[in-house]
Write a protein that holds these residues in place. Structure first.
Motif, mmCIF file in Angstrom:
data_model
loop_
_atom_site.group_PDB
_atom_site.id
_atom_site.type_symbol
_atom_site.label_atom_id
_atom_site.label_comp_id
_atom_site.label_asym_id
_atom_site.label_seq_id
_atom_site.Cartn_x
_atom_site.Cartn_y
_atom_site.Cartn_z
ATOM 1 N N THR A 180 -1.199 -9.228 12.220
ATOM 2 C CA THR A 180 -0.461 -9.740 11.588
ATOM 3 C C THR A 180 1.225 -9.653 12.141
ATOM 4 O OG1 THR A 180 -1.303 -10.075 9.620
ATOM 5 C CG2 THR A 180 1.174 -10.616 9.523
ATOM 6 N N LEU A 181 2.126 -10.487 13.070
ATOM 7 C CA LEU A 181 3.477 -10.324 12.854
ATOM 8 C C LEU A 181 4.627 -11.056 11.821
ATOM 9 C CD1 LEU A 181 3.203 -10.894 17.165
ATOM 10 C CD2 LEU A 181 2.829 -8.951 15.769
ATOM 11 N N VAL A 182 5.683 -10.388 11.564
ATOM 12 C CA VAL A 182 6.888 -10.997 11.039
ATOM 13 C C VAL A 182 7.605 -11.214 11.779
ATOM 14 C CG1 VAL A 182 7.938 -10.190 9.020
ATOM 15 C CG2 VAL A 182 5.413 -9.588 8.745
ATOM 16 N N THR A 183 8.075 -12.670 11.717
ATOM 17 C CA THR A 183 9.691 -12.684 13.251
ATOM 18 C C THR A 183 10.599 -12.549 12.387
ATOM 19 O OG1 THR A 183 8.925 -14.969 12.891
ATOM 20 C CG2 THR A 183 7.607 -13.800 14.171
ATOM 21 N N ALA A 184 10.619 -12.526 10.682
ATOM 22 C CA ALA A 184 11.736 -12.841 10.270
ATOM 23 C C ALA A 184 11.805 -11.628 8.560
ATOM 24 C CB ALA A 184 11.939 -13.949 9.346
ATOM 25 N N PRO A 185 13.149 -11.180 8.375
ATOM 26 C CA PRO A 185 13.183 -9.871 7.306
ATOM 27 C C PRO A 185 12.183 -10.096 5.861
ATOM 28 C CG PRO A 185 15.364 -10.488 8.652
ATOM 29 C CD PRO A 185 14.330 -11.400 9.401
ATOM 30 N N GLN A 186 11.238 -9.462 5.870
ATOM 31 C CA GLN A 186 10.531 -9.306 4.450
ATOM 32 C C GLN A 186 10.724 -8.874 3.899
ATOM 33 O OE1 GLN A 186 6.942 -10.685 4.963
ATOM 34 N NE2 GLN A 186 7.225 -12.594 5.865
ATOM 35 N N LEU A 187 10.863 -8.139 2.078
ATOM 36 C CA LEU A 187 11.346 -7.506 1.502
ATOM 37 C C LEU A 187 9.902 -7.600 1.771
ATOM 38 C CD1 LEU A 187 13.559 -6.407 -0.818
ATOM 39 C CD2 LEU A 187 12.816 -7.966 -2.714
ATOM 40 N N VAL A 188 10.186 -5.444 1.262
ATOM 41 C CA VAL A 188 8.742 -4.942 0.724
ATOM 42 C C VAL A 188 8.411 -4.342 -0.119
ATOM 43 C CG1 VAL A 188 7.994 -2.145 1.644
ATOM 44 C CG2 VAL A 188 9.583 -3.372 3.217
ATOM 45 N N GLU A 189 7.535 -5.307 -0.593
ATOM 46 C CA GLU A 189 7.155 -4.879 -2.364
ATOM 47 C C GLU A 189 6.819 -3.675 -2.735
ATOM 48 O OE1 GLU A 189 7.739 -8.017 -4.384
ATOM 49 O OE2 GLU A 189 8.149 -9.144 -2.695
ATOM 50 N N SER A 190 6.149 -3.278 -1.904
ATOM 51 C CA SER A 190 5.714 -1.967 -2.645
ATOM 52 C C SER A 190 7.009 -1.286 -3.021
ATOM 53 C CB SER A 190 4.428 -1.553 -1.930
ATOM 54 O OG SER A 190 5.482 -0.687 0.272
ATOM 55 N N LEU A 191 8.130 -1.468 -2.446
ATOM 56 C CA LEU A 191 9.390 -0.287 -2.422
ATOM 57 C C LEU A 191 10.578 -1.246 -3.570
ATOM 58 C CD1 LEU A 191 9.615 0.879 0.717
ATOM 59 C CD2 LEU A 191 9.152 2.171 -0.134
ATOM 60 N N LYS A 192 10.077 -2.167 -4.174
ATOM 61 C CA LYS A 192 10.848 -2.674 -5.260
ATOM 62 C C LYS A 192 11.687 -1.675 -5.922
ATOM 63 C CE LYS A 192 10.796 -6.617 -5.958
ATOM 64 N NZ LYS A 192 9.932 -8.206 -6.076
ATOM 65 N N PRO A 200 -4.698 4.449 8.085
ATOM 66 C CA PRO A 200 -3.804 4.361 9.234
ATOM 67 C C PRO A 200 -2.973 3.038 8.663
ATOM 68 C CG PRO A 200 -5.716 5.161 10.299
ATOM 69 C CD PRO A 200 -6.563 4.449 8.368
ATOM 70 N N ASN A 201 -3.530 2.431 8.518
ATOM 71 C CA ASN A 201 -2.807 1.030 7.448
ATOM 72 C C ASN A 201 -2.079 1.100 6.239
ATOM 73 O OD1 ASN A 201 -4.944 0.107 6.432
ATOM 74 N ND2 ASN A 201 -5.541 -1.275 7.412
ATOM 75 N N ASP A 202 -2.383 2.078 5.868
ATOM 76 C CA ASP A 202 -1.900 2.139 4.581
ATOM 77 C C ASP A 202 -0.106 1.988 3.765
ATOM 78 O OD1 ASP A 202 -1.871 2.163 2.054
ATOM 79 O OD2 ASP A 202 -2.350 4.025 1.546
ATOM 80 N N LEU A 203 -0.415 0.420 3.255
ATOM 81 C CA LEU A 203 1.369 0.077 3.064
ATOM 82 C C LEU A 203 2.165 0.512 1.867
ATOM 83 C CD1 LEU A 203 1.368 -3.487 4.889
ATOM 84 C CD2 LEU A 203 1.492 -1.345 5.997
ATOM 85 N N GLU A 204 1.503 1.135 0.980
ATOM 86 C CA GLU A 204 2.194 2.245 -0.042
ATOM 87 C C GLU A 204 2.389 3.738 -0.103
ATOM 88 O OE1 GLU A 204 1.638 0.522 -3.529
ATOM 89 O OE2 GLU A 204 0.718 -1.495 -2.399
ATOM 90 N N GLY A 212 19.008 -1.073 -2.504
ATOM 91 C CA GLY A 212 18.760 0.265 -1.489
ATOM 92 C C GLY A 212 17.032 -0.683 -1.950
ATOM 93 N N HIS A 213 16.962 -2.138 -1.483
ATOM 94 C CA HIS A 213 16.009 -2.945 -1.313
ATOM 95 C C HIS A 213 15.599 -2.937 0.461
ATOM 96 C CE1 HIS A 213 16.813 -5.684 -4.846
ATOM 97 N NE2 HIS A 213 16.135 -4.610 -4.521
ATOM 98 N N VAL A 214 14.508 -2.901 0.507
ATOM 99 C CA VAL A 214 13.948 -2.271 2.528
ATOM 100 C C VAL A 214 13.612 -4.102 2.798
ATOM 101 C CG1 VAL A 214 12.665 -1.003 3.870
ATOM 102 C CG2 VAL A 214 13.632 0.015 1.701
ATOM 103 N N TYR A 215 14.004 -4.272 4.312
ATOM 104 C CA TYR A 215 13.104 -5.720 4.657
ATOM 105 C C TYR A 215 12.606 -4.707 5.849
ATOM 106 C CZ TYR A 215 16.655 -7.873 1.009
ATOM 107 O OH TYR A 215 17.017 -8.411 0.152
ATOM 108 N N ALA A 216 11.538 -5.484 6.343
ATOM 109 C CA ALA A 216 10.620 -5.089 7.172
ATOM 110 C C ALA A 216 10.688 -6.002 7.976
ATOM 111 C CB ALA A 216 9.925 -4.131 7.412
ATOM 112 N N PHE A 217 9.900 -5.893 9.842
ATOM 113 C CA PHE A 217 9.371 -6.872 10.499
ATOM 114 C C PHE A 217 9.538 -6.480 11.728
ATOM 115 C CE2 PHE A 217 14.499 -6.692 10.473
ATOM 116 C CZ PHE A 217 14.618 -6.954 11.400
#
Length: 535
Positions: free
Chosen positions: A237-249, A289-293, A216-221
């Protein structure tokens, strides 16, 4: 496996030796005393030999993987299946309820749930394990959860094998391929940093990718915002490798859907959360518009479990699972009538599309194109609605439809899957045939016959469904279609077969087809096999 396992006890089968079911049934008839039971309402008593050992009956029900509706029919027609079975983990449950619970426990998203979480899900689904099983099966069927899948994103592509290994290829200007670089790649390359993590679902948007693991973890890039550069909210910011989306943990996610101005995720309990595009309450809440929550989608769906979400250019569709049946809700921008309510007004909160009740149609799959939408019913009928440009609704014209309308040209076809893009629609039948209609740009419809060089016909718009003969010539059963759903990118299309072979056609100027183009080629008109085994 990237998952936690619960200590909740499973159903125990009592006194069942390890031998085939047929042998057990044969021996039980002679060994156990036959009992008289009323099995059909007020009918005369009849012999039911297996009633002397309900464990065998439970073992058969579970082993046969009966449909929840079949389990309900057993209860309705036979008192033996209605009475408490006196088995762990709940002595008050009937045999059919125990069988449904046992089949639920085989599902990957159900296994790690605690006893309390399972009970909450049961109440949310209507108070029955049969309804929970229907909810889980519906989610697996409409989004290919835990199965191989291919995603034709805007300029880049994602492919997931049945074992959860992920490959990506195509445009990579924002790092959306997840390989740690921004270099374009036409060869399908495995995302190495995900080794040891099983991915069960993927979503691709303009310049970004989201992957969901079996835990159930989400990885975004890729791009770090959910808007478009044209509207001044391009991420810095550009994310070039999968990172765990902390707000969805804290949320066990099972599906993601990416629109042009927002992203939505679906939890295993059937709750919908959205990021961004909340200005003016467009999705029932106020955000930047850029809200990541993640924000829970408020309104009618707060207490109704959702099994599938689909994001269009500026709207969201949700396939809900209620005790009375399946239904579709829509929210967002109503231009072109794509929300399906008979008007073109916006909806700030999810609203039930009532037309399916009028059509007596039970939706089982929903697809949201950029400006139009489609649904497959349980009976195999296909409905489309929204902006009808280029014939993408399949009704033989380019008119808009503000409520779902059955595609009459497919009346002799039993559909099982539908996919939509930017003014383009694909339908897959129960025998694996594929039909397409709408905009013919970039050869993405797959119609490449007629003209001497094939050029004229493969770019033509199609107003009514036509069988994709180029896929029929492949002589494999197609199980999934995915096509580009973006107004800013030339479209490409994937066809996945039941043997795990992937075929691609349409635009390939950024390597998104996964096949090498030669000379001045920018597209492929005929399906070409991609060098990946997704089985």
């Amino acid at each position: 496996m990237d998952a936690m396992r619960s200590g909740t006890p499973t159903i125990q089968y009592h006194n069942i030796p390890d031998q085939p079911i047929a042998a057990l049934v044969a021996s039980s008839v002679s060994t156990f005393q036959r009992q008289q039971r009323h099995c059909f309402g007020d009918a005369s008593p009849g012999e039911f030999p297996l009633s002397a050992n309900p464990s065998i009956v439970l073992h058969v029900l579970t082993g046969c993987n009966l449909d929840p509706q079949d389990l309900a029919k057993l209860e309705a027609t036979c008192s033996f299946f209605r009475q408490p079975a006196n088995f762990a983990p709940d002595h008050e449950l009937s045999l059919s309820e125990l069988a449904a619970l046992d089949m639920c426990q085989k599902r990957a998203i159900f296994k790690p749930m605690t006893a309390e979480e399972r009970q909450d899900l049961k109440e949310r689904c209507g108070g029955s394990w049969k309804l929970v099983l229907r909810f889980l099966l519906a989610g697996e069927a409409c989004s290919r959860r835990e199965k191989s899948q291919a995603i034709a994103g805007p300029g880049h592509s994602i492919a997931v094998t049945s074992k959860g290994v992920v490959y990506s290829f195509g445009s990579n200007s924002s790092g959306q391929l997840g390989h740690g670089t921004t270099e374009e790649e036409w060869r399908p390359c495995q995302i190495r940093s995900l080794q040891g993590i099983r991915i069960i679902q993927a979503a691709a948007g303009a310049g970004r990718t989201m992957l969901i693991s079996d835990a159930g973890h989400v990885y975004a890039f890729g791009k770090d915002s959910f808007g478009e550069a044209e509207y001044g909210v391009q991420g810095s910011t550009l994310v070039t490798a999968p990172q765990l989306v902390e707000s969805l943990k804290s949320i066990f996610v099972v599906q993601a859907a990416i629109g042009n101005f927002f992203t939505a995720v679906l939890s295993r309990e059937g709750r919908v959360y959205t990021f961004s595009w909340g200005a003016d309450g467009k999705l029932g809440h106020q955000t930047e518009p850029n809200d990541l929550e993640p924000r829970p989608l408020l309104g009618a769906l707060e207490n109704i479990p959702v099994v599938q979400i689909a994001a269009g250019y500026c709207y969201l569709l949700a396939l809900a699972c209620q005790p009375t049946g399946m239904s579709v809700y829509s929210v967002g921008c109503g231009l072109g009538g794509k929300l399906g309510h008979g008007a073109r007004t916006d909806e700030k909160y999810p609203r039930l599309i009532e037309q399916f009740q009028t059509l007596n149609l039970q939706p089982v799959v929903v697809a949201a194109g950029a400006w139009h939408a489609a649904v497959v019913g349980q009976d195999g009928r296909v409905c489309t609605w929204g902006w009808g440009r280029y014939g993408c609704l399949g009704h033989g014209n380019e008119e808009c439809e503000s409520v779902p309308k059955v595609v009459e040209a497919l009346s002799n076809v039993k559909a099982v899957h539908v996919a939509t893009g930017d003014y383009t629609t694909f339908v897959v039948s129960d025998v694996g045939d594929v039909y397409s209609f709408g905009c013919g740009e970039s050869s993405s419809l797959g119609h490449n016959t007629g003209a001497a060089d094939g050029q004229e016909n493969r770019h033509s718009n199609v107003l009514s469904p036509e069988i994709v003969t180029s896929l029929k010539q492949v002589k494999e059963r197609v199980v999934q279609i995915s096509l580009t759903n973006s107004v800013y990118w030339n479209a490409h299309t994937f066809a996945l077969t039941d043997s795990g072979n992937l075929y691609a056609f349409g635009a390939g100027d950024k390597g998104q087809l996964g096949v090498e183009l030669v000379a001045d080629q920018t597209e492929r008109g005929n399906p070409e096999r991609v060098a990946i085994d997704l089985s």
